[in-house]
Design an enzyme around this catalytic site. Structure first.
Site, mmCIF file in Angstrom:
data_model
loop_
_atom_site.group_PDB
_atom_site.id
_atom_site.type_symbol
_atom_site.label_atom_id
_atom_site.label_comp_id
_atom_site.label_asym_id
_atom_site.label_seq_id
_atom_site.Cartn_x
_atom_site.Cartn_y
_atom_site.Cartn_z
ATOM 1 N N TRP A 226 1.997 -14.609 -13.385
ATOM 2 C CA TRP A 226 1.883 -16.302 -13.493
ATOM 3 C C TRP A 226 1.304 -16.561 -14.915
ATOM 4 O O TRP A 226 1.947 -17.584 -15.309
ATOM 5 C CB TRP A 226 1.193 -16.796 -12.410
ATOM 6 N N ASP A 227 0.432 -16.166 -15.503
ATOM 7 C CA ASP A 227 -0.125 -16.298 -16.753
ATOM 8 C C ASP A 227 1.160 -16.091 -17.772
ATOM 9 O O ASP A 227 1.120 -17.018 -18.656
ATOM 10 C CB ASP A 227 -1.158 -15.337 -17.004
ATOM 11 N N LEU A 228 1.783 -15.110 -17.770
ATOM 12 C CA LEU A 228 2.833 -14.750 -18.643
ATOM 13 C C LEU A 228 4.179 -15.766 -18.452
ATOM 14 O O LEU A 228 4.342 -16.293 -19.640
ATOM 15 C CB LEU A 228 3.413 -13.306 -18.539
ATOM 16 N N GLY B 195 2.637 -19.171 -19.855
ATOM 17 C CA GLY B 195 2.644 -19.054 -21.374
ATOM 18 C C GLY B 195 4.110 -19.197 -22.024
ATOM 19 O O GLY B 195 4.213 -20.152 -22.869
ATOM 20 N N ASP C 184 -4.661 -16.331 -12.611
ATOM 21 C CA ASP C 184 -3.865 -15.695 -12.294
ATOM 22 C C ASP C 184 -3.984 -14.840 -10.740
ATOM 23 O O ASP C 184 -2.961 -14.890 -9.854
ATOM 24 C CB ASP C 184 -2.983 -14.565 -13.061
#
Length: 406
Positions: free
Chosen positions: A163-165, A168, A134
């Site tokens: 960005w990870d969230l 996901g 991220d």
């Protein structure tokens, strides 16, 4: 917890944030999510923050409501078991979430040879397969260069792995969509979701890309809200609040509460504008507006402002540390999304179920993360159909492990 995805089995082989977040959301909607890890834990098993006994609060937070299988992924036999799990037969299965590389023992082509209708969602760094996280993607799209105060040139990385969230959540949406398509056409699919494409697409969707192509990058603005009226303000009692006035109602209510209508009207007359008619004008002339509001806020305390803000529909929020937010009834304490449960770390604290609320359905209590390897024997027997003697042999050979390595 809800049961919208009850009857769906998802296998997860992933680490860090995006992949586990995808599995978490699916589990909170009722899917049976089976996570496999290396014996002793993967690269995120001891990631900070840690409890007093060294257990990862991060790991147990992202893996609530899942089942855990522990395998020796360093050996061919262990990798074979992981591949068999990912492509296990059965009408309920055939869904796999991973951030393992495109090539390797979990390559889609190898898994699809075992189960042609397999749906695989693969989280990646860069689309060409190069590694990224991220924070490195965030620096590449330019956000840290427009974050922070204008008098400090240092880049400021956001502490939230946005960005990870987003990836996901996008992965969960993509998986369910591909499964829906499989019901129509019977086809398996691999959906590749690079963090870089998630970030680039979002920046374009929000207009950042078009703005920069028009000739200039956005400058640093501190806490000023771009394109509207919003900023942090200091109160008479030393507290700070974030204040936003986007709609005409919010703008009118803010002026009434602070008693600055006449000053704002005088400025409008001087400039020949109507701030009520155009939020962009409030941003454009914020240098003239902010001093008016700064002086008004400096005369008020939070205890004075909070009730009238609520009555007038003013949009605001206090600056408060996480330890104080924990007792905020709008966020954690008293929020029906949360329930106090015991966790594998040995601590008892509030945990969320599914963040959305479905008024027509009963909300189930959130479930804790598993102990590493807690469901190894159960999954090997029920999903792969291995007899007890074979499971015992795998334990003896050190290829699988139960909880605490047993």
């Amino acid at each position: 917890m809800y049961d919208l995805l009850k009857g769906l089995r998802v296998v997860e082989g992933s680490a860090f944030v995006a992949g586990p977040t995808c599995g978490l959301y699916l589990a909170q909607l009722g899917a049976e999510v089976i996570r496999f890890d290396n014996i002793g834990g993967g690269p995120d098993f001891r990631r900070w923050p840690l409890s007093e006994n060294g257990a990862s609060l991060y790991w147990e937070g992202l893996n609530k409501a899942k089942k855990s299988v522990a395998l020796d992924l360093s050996r061919p036999e262990g990798r074979e078991l992981a591949a068999r799990l990912a492509a296990a037969p059965g009408e309920a299965g055939g869904a796999f979430v991973t951030n393992f590389p495109v090539e390797g023992f979990l390559a889609y082509e190898k898994l699809a040879a075992r189960r042609p209708d397999l749906v695989c969602v693969r989280v990646m760094g860069w689309a060409d397969g190069r590694p990224a996280v991220d924070y490195t993607v965030n620096s590449a799209v330019g956000l840290p260069l427009i974050t922070g105060h204008p008098d400090d040139p240092r880049p400021v990385n956001h502490v939230l792995a946005a960005w990870d969230l987003l990836t996901g959540a996008y992965a969960a949406f993509a998986l369910v969509s591909a499964l829906s398509a499989r019901q129509r056409d019977g086809q398996g699919r691999e959906v590749r979701i690079p963090l870089s494409d998630m970030a680039a697409s979002t920046m374009a969707n929000l207009g950042f890309l078009a703005e920069s192509l028009a000739g200039a990058d956005r400058p640093r603005m501190g806490n000023d809200l771009y394109g509207a009226f919003g900023r942090d303000f200091r109160l008479a009692d030393g507290r700070r609040i974030m204040l936003v006035a986007i709609t005409p109602r919010q703008w009118k209510g803010l002026q009434q509460v602070l008693g600055v209508e006449s000053e704002v009207a005088a400025l409008e007359a001087e400039l020949g504008v109507s701030f009520a008619a155009d939020e962009g004008l409030r941003f454009e002339h914020r240098g003239r507006l902010f001093p008016i509001f700064e002086a008004a806020f400096a005369r008020k305390s939070l205890d004075e402002l909070a009730p009238v803000f609520e009555a007038e529909g003013v949009c605001w929020g206090p600056y408060q540390p996480m330890s104080q937010a924990a007792s905020d009834p709008r966020l954690f304490a008293g929020n029906p999304v949360f329930a106090e449960i015991a966790h594998p770390s040995g601590r008892t604290y509030p945990a969320p179920g599914f963040a959305a609320t479905i008024p027509q359905d009963a909300r189930g209590a959130p479930r804790a993360a598993p102990r590493l390897g807690e469901h190894t024997d159960e999954v090997l027997a029920e999903v792969l159909g291995l007899p007890g003697t074979e499971i015992a042999r795998l334990h003896d050979a050190g290829l699988v492990a139960g909880p605490e390595g047993r």
